[in-house]
Design a protein around this motif. Sequence first.
Motif, PDB file in Angstrom:
ATOM      1  N   LEU A 104      10.813 117.645  -9.326  1.00  0.00           N
ATOM      2  CA  LEU A 104       9.826 116.649  -9.732  1.00  0.00           C
ATOM      3  C   LEU A 104       9.400 116.806 -11.188  1.00  0.00           C
ATOM      4  N   GLU A 105       9.151 118.030 -11.610  1.00  0.00           N
ATOM      5  CA  GLU A 105       8.684 118.236 -12.975  1.00  0.00           C
ATOM      6  C   GLU A 105       9.750 117.821 -13.984  1.00  0.00           C
ATOM      7  N   GLU A 106      10.992 118.238 -13.727  1.00  0.00           N
ATOM      8  CA  GLU A 106      12.068 117.875 -14.646  1.00  0.00           C
ATOM      9  C   GLU A 106      12.291 116.367 -14.653  1.00  0.00           C
ATOM     10  N   LYS A 153      -1.302 115.119 -16.857  1.00  0.00           N
ATOM     11  CA  LYS A 153      -2.112 114.903 -15.663  1.00  0.00           C
ATOM     12  C   LYS A 153      -1.292 114.278 -14.531  1.00  0.00           C
ATOM     13  N   LEU A 154      -0.469 113.301 -14.873  1.00  0.00           N
ATOM     14  CA  LEU A 154       0.319 112.614 -13.850  1.00  0.00           C
ATOM     15  C   LEU A 154       1.353 113.548 -13.235  1.00  0.00           C
ATOM     16  N   LYS A 155       1.955 114.392 -14.054  1.00  0.00           N
ATOM     17  CA  LYS A 155       2.936 115.344 -13.533  1.00  0.00           C
ATOM     18  C   LYS A 155       2.280 116.303 -12.540  1.00  0.00           C
ATOM     19  N   LEU A 156       1.102 116.789 -12.886  1.00  0.00           N
ATOM     20  CA  LEU A 156       0.388 117.692 -11.986  1.00  0.00           C
ATOM     21  C   LEU A 156       0.010 116.985 -10.691  1.00  0.00           C
ATOM     22  N   GLN A 157      -0.510 115.779 -10.809  1.00  0.00           N
ATOM     23  CA  GLN A 157      -0.947 115.033  -9.622  1.00  0.00           C
ATOM     24  C   GLN A 157       0.227 114.642  -8.733  1.00  0.00           C
ATOM     25  N   VAL A 158       1.273 114.108  -9.329  1.00  0.00           N
ATOM     26  CA  VAL A 158       2.434 113.663  -8.551  1.00  0.00           C
ATOM     27  C   VAL A 158       3.113 114.847  -7.862  1.00  0.00           C
ATOM     28  N   THR A 159       3.300 115.934  -8.601  1.00  0.00           N
ATOM     29  CA  THR A 159       3.980 117.097  -8.024  1.00  0.00           C
ATOM     30  C   THR A 159       3.220 117.631  -6.820  1.00  0.00           C
ATOM     31  N   ALA A 425       2.990 124.808  -0.158  1.00  0.00           N
ATOM     32  CA  ALA A 425       2.548 123.438  -0.461  1.00  0.00           C
ATOM     33  C   ALA A 425       1.041 123.392  -0.651  1.00  0.00           C
ATOM     34  N   TYR A 426       0.315 124.181   0.121  1.00  0.00           N
ATOM     35  CA  TYR A 426      -1.142 124.242  -0.019  1.00  0.00           C
ATOM     36  C   TYR A 426      -1.531 124.723  -1.413  1.00  0.00           C
ATOM     37  N   SER A 427      -0.711 125.610  -1.987  1.00  0.00           N
ATOM     38  CA  SER A 427      -0.982 126.139  -3.324  1.00  0.00           C
ATOM     39  C   SER A 427      -0.416 125.260  -4.426  1.00  0.00           C
ATOM     40  N   GLY A 428       0.271 124.164  -4.038  1.00  0.00           N
ATOM     41  CA  GLY A 428       0.832 123.251  -5.019  1.00  0.00           C
ATOM     42  C   GLY A 428       2.220 123.617  -5.478  1.00  0.00           C
TER      43      GLY A 428
END
Length: 505
Positions: A104-106, A153-159, A425-428
Amino acid sequence: GDHLKVCSQGYTCCTQEMEEKYSQQSKHDFRNAVVELSNHLQTMFSSRYKKFDEFFKELLENAEKSLNDMFVRTYGRLYMQNSELFKDLFVELKRYYVGGNVNLEEMLNEFWARLLERMFRLVNPQYHFTDEYLECVSKYTEQLKPFGDVPRKLKLQVTRAFVAARTFAQGLAVARDVISKVSAVNPTPQGTRALLKMMYCPYCRGLVSVKPCYNYCFNVMRGCLANQGDLDTEWNIFMDSMLLVAERLEGPFNIESVMDPIDVKISDAIMNMQENSMQVSQKVFQGCGQPKTLAQGRTARSVSESGFSARFRPYNPEERPTTAAGTSLDRLVTDVKEKLKQAKKFWSSLPGNICNDEKMSVGTVNENECWNGSAKSRYDFAVTGNGLASQVNNPEVEVDITKPDMVIRRQIMALRVMTNKLKNAYSGNDVDFIDISEESSGEESGSGCEFQQCSPEFEFNATEVTGNSNKSDKNVNTSAATSSGLSRAALFFSILLLAMQRQWR
């Protein structure tokens, strides 16, 4: 002889044929009781998985449609001819959710890099840029932040949101499949003899209407379900992990609050790039060198020939599509959290819940008027503990505690693996995808509905001695974007079409 005497009228019918007949019947009754209770649980997980899966997929479809509608209404044909960049974004998001090998990040970094390359051409239409020059431009993305803080911000939220959503849906599917495999239970020969003695041997005493004592039934079921009892500890940890991720879905990892306004967030990023285009361009020229200029007449004609005069307008949230279910993520999560709490201790409660059925035992009343295995009297043995190791002293069922059921052991391991993914997943943190179709094709899998219809809902009694974005925010953001350079937005998109057309040729 030594055969069990199975009779229906109080006299002896001492035949091997009758013993075999009622042995099969007792096994059927036992399996039917297990399946009946398990089906409630399996149906619950199956239906919730389907609801969440449909919701997440439809949410993606609606977010893409919303973005497409916003730009089509605003920029018409120009956007439609240049929309593949955004379509690719949603293709990759969908591919990630259904199990594709997507980082996702890449992927998001690539999206912003591609957008920057195209926009850099557009805000500098007087220059010619080679592919090598644009590669140099992309290296300055982090340093210059041409799109403001939106990409970070969007990368953090989407991931976080997509990892949590996909993993939670996978957890529901794994729970469904574990129940299917574990509930496909067959008693051992020793268990079959104990079941026969409990359910049909009262007939040879003329006690046709006398039901087994509750604690007697409990011991027989604890012995027959010893391996299922060992599943309980890992199952409960798994349920707790599912509940933790469910809370994330309600709060900071809410995929609905991330995807719903994604069109405005991307629009804000584009507007920010326009606002700061001169500063960004100057710093890029300093780092990458001065590019070659195009002929002046060619640039002027390109702008004037477009005749583009569309104006950016706010998108009415009432125009947004809703999911077919007509529900929200919060409502789905609230519902499933209650079911997850009820599902805890299911396996340790299973023997007691089977014996609570009036067809299986007399219950906790009339303890002196029940079949105790040899007569109509009180059952005096203590109830054994739960799980395989506790059956060493079971007075009713011979259980070889050195030979655990391997199918159930594999399901215990499957729960441990899924629990670890849920904790990540809970930790992101991103987690690997579990291929449900492959997992479901293992031995002894199935619907678990062999003996009767699956129930539509799950209920059982435990007998053991347990910062969102919203539509108004979107309107505010859209209005702000509208007020920050309408003429520049028009110019930007007119140049956008022509520059991209030259590139694609």
